[in-house]
Design a protein around this motif. Structure first.
Motif, PDB file in Angstrom:
ATOM      1  N   VAL A  54      51.081  34.684  26.094  1.00 56.19           N
ATOM      2  CA  VAL A  54      50.086  34.331  27.113  1.00 56.19           C
ATOM      3  C   VAL A  54      48.693  34.746  26.650  1.00 56.19           C
ATOM      4  O   VAL A  54      47.719  34.015  26.858  1.00 56.19           O
ATOM      5  CB  VAL A  54      50.451  34.980  28.463  1.00 56.19           C
ATOM      6  N   VAL A  71      46.175  22.553  31.134  1.00 59.34           N
ATOM      7  CA  VAL A  71      46.241  23.744  31.982  1.00 59.34           C
ATOM      8  C   VAL A  71      47.423  23.634  32.948  1.00 59.34           C
ATOM      9  O   VAL A  71      48.165  24.594  33.148  1.00 59.34           O
ATOM     10  CB  VAL A  71      44.914  23.940  32.744  1.00 59.34           C
ATOM     11  N   ASP A  72      47.615  22.448  33.537  1.00 62.38           N
ATOM     12  CA  ASP A  72      48.737  22.256  34.461  1.00 62.38           C
ATOM     13  C   ASP A  72      50.075  22.447  33.755  1.00 62.38           C
ATOM     14  O   ASP A  72      50.999  23.052  34.317  1.00 62.38           O
ATOM     15  CB  ASP A  72      48.676  20.866  35.093  1.00 62.38           C
ATOM     16  N   ALA A  74      50.702  24.305  31.061  1.00 59.69           N
ATOM     17  CA  ALA A  74      50.895  25.724  30.743  1.00 59.69           C
ATOM     18  C   ALA A  74      51.214  26.526  31.995  1.00 59.69           C
ATOM     19  O   ALA A  74      52.105  27.384  31.982  1.00 59.69           O
ATOM     20  CB  ALA A  74      49.647  26.278  30.051  1.00 59.69           C
ATOM     21  N   LEU A  75      50.506  26.249  33.091  1.00 57.57           N
ATOM     22  CA  LEU A  75      50.782  26.981  34.329  1.00 57.57           C
ATOM     23  C   LEU A  75      52.161  26.632  34.880  1.00 57.57           C
ATOM     24  O   LEU A  75      52.858  27.489  35.429  1.00 57.57           O
ATOM     25  CB  LEU A  75      49.705  26.682  35.373  1.00 57.57           C
ATOM     26  N   ARG A  77      54.768  25.837  33.071  1.00 63.36           N
ATOM     27  CA  ARG A  77      55.733  26.550  32.216  1.00 63.36           C
ATOM     28  C   ARG A  77      55.797  28.022  32.592  1.00 63.36           C
ATOM     29  O   ARG A  77      56.872  28.602  32.722  1.00 63.36           O
ATOM     30  CB  ARG A  77      55.324  26.380  30.752  1.00 63.36           C
ATOM     31  N   LEU A  78      54.629  28.640  32.804  1.00 68.28           N
ATOM     32  CA  LEU A  78      54.609  30.055  33.177  1.00 68.28           C
ATOM     33  C   LEU A  78      55.227  30.263  34.555  1.00 68.28           C
ATOM     34  O   LEU A  78      55.942  31.247  34.779  1.00 68.28           O
ATOM     35  CB  LEU A  78      53.178  30.590  33.136  1.00 68.28           C
ATOM     36  N   GLY A  79      54.981  29.345  35.492  1.00 66.05           N
ATOM     37  CA  GLY A  79      55.580  29.454  36.816  1.00 66.05           C
ATOM     38  C   GLY A  79      57.093  29.340  36.764  1.00 66.05           C
ATOM     39  O   GLY A  79      57.805  30.063  37.464  1.00 66.05           O
TER      40      GLY A  79
END
Length: 132
Positions: A54, A71-72, A74-75, A77-79
């Motif tokens: 990250v 950005v969507d 990556a977010l 995937r992190l979520g």
């Protein structure tokens, strides 16, 4: 007068050079479209995301900031990683609480249920009056 002729000749040479470069510009008259800079996903697909992944995440800049799709992604995937870890933690806590005696606390949910109907998980042997 000599300066005027020099400027006219220089102007003709410049206009001729520009005309030749535009008209005889090679195989393609226009420049090809530049490919947009895309995020090369540094988040590993084969293992869980760690803190260093990250911290190393950098988004390419566009005209108005960052590309929203990158950005969507990556977010998202992190979520998903966080939701998976939360579910795993909840499963492990539930398994751990099943292995230890449960102490009852007074809460609105447990106060309405009778002790005979509420299942209490314990490692102790049940008493004789509990067998009905």
């Amino acid at each position: 007068m000599f300066m005027f002729l020099f400027l006219v000749v220089a102007l003709v040479v410049v206009v001729g050079a520009v005309t030749l470069s535009v008209v005889g510009g090679g195989d393609s008259a226009a420049l090809p479209e530049a490919l947009p800079e895309r995020l090369r996903d540094p988040l590993p697909p084969d293992r869980p995301v760690h803190r260093g992944d990250v911290e190393a995440l950098r988004f390419p800049l566009t005209l108005r900031g960052y590309r929203m799709a990158d950005v969507d992604d990556a977010l998202g995937r992190l979520g998903a990683e966080l939701a998976e870890r939360d579910a795993r933690i909840a499963d492990l806590e539930a398994a751990l609480s099943g292995a230890r005696p449960v102490t009852t606390t007074s809460s609105p949910i447990t106060s309405t249920a009778s002790p005979a109907t509420s299942p209490a998980t314990s490692l102790e042997k049940p008493a004789e009056e509990d067998h009905r």
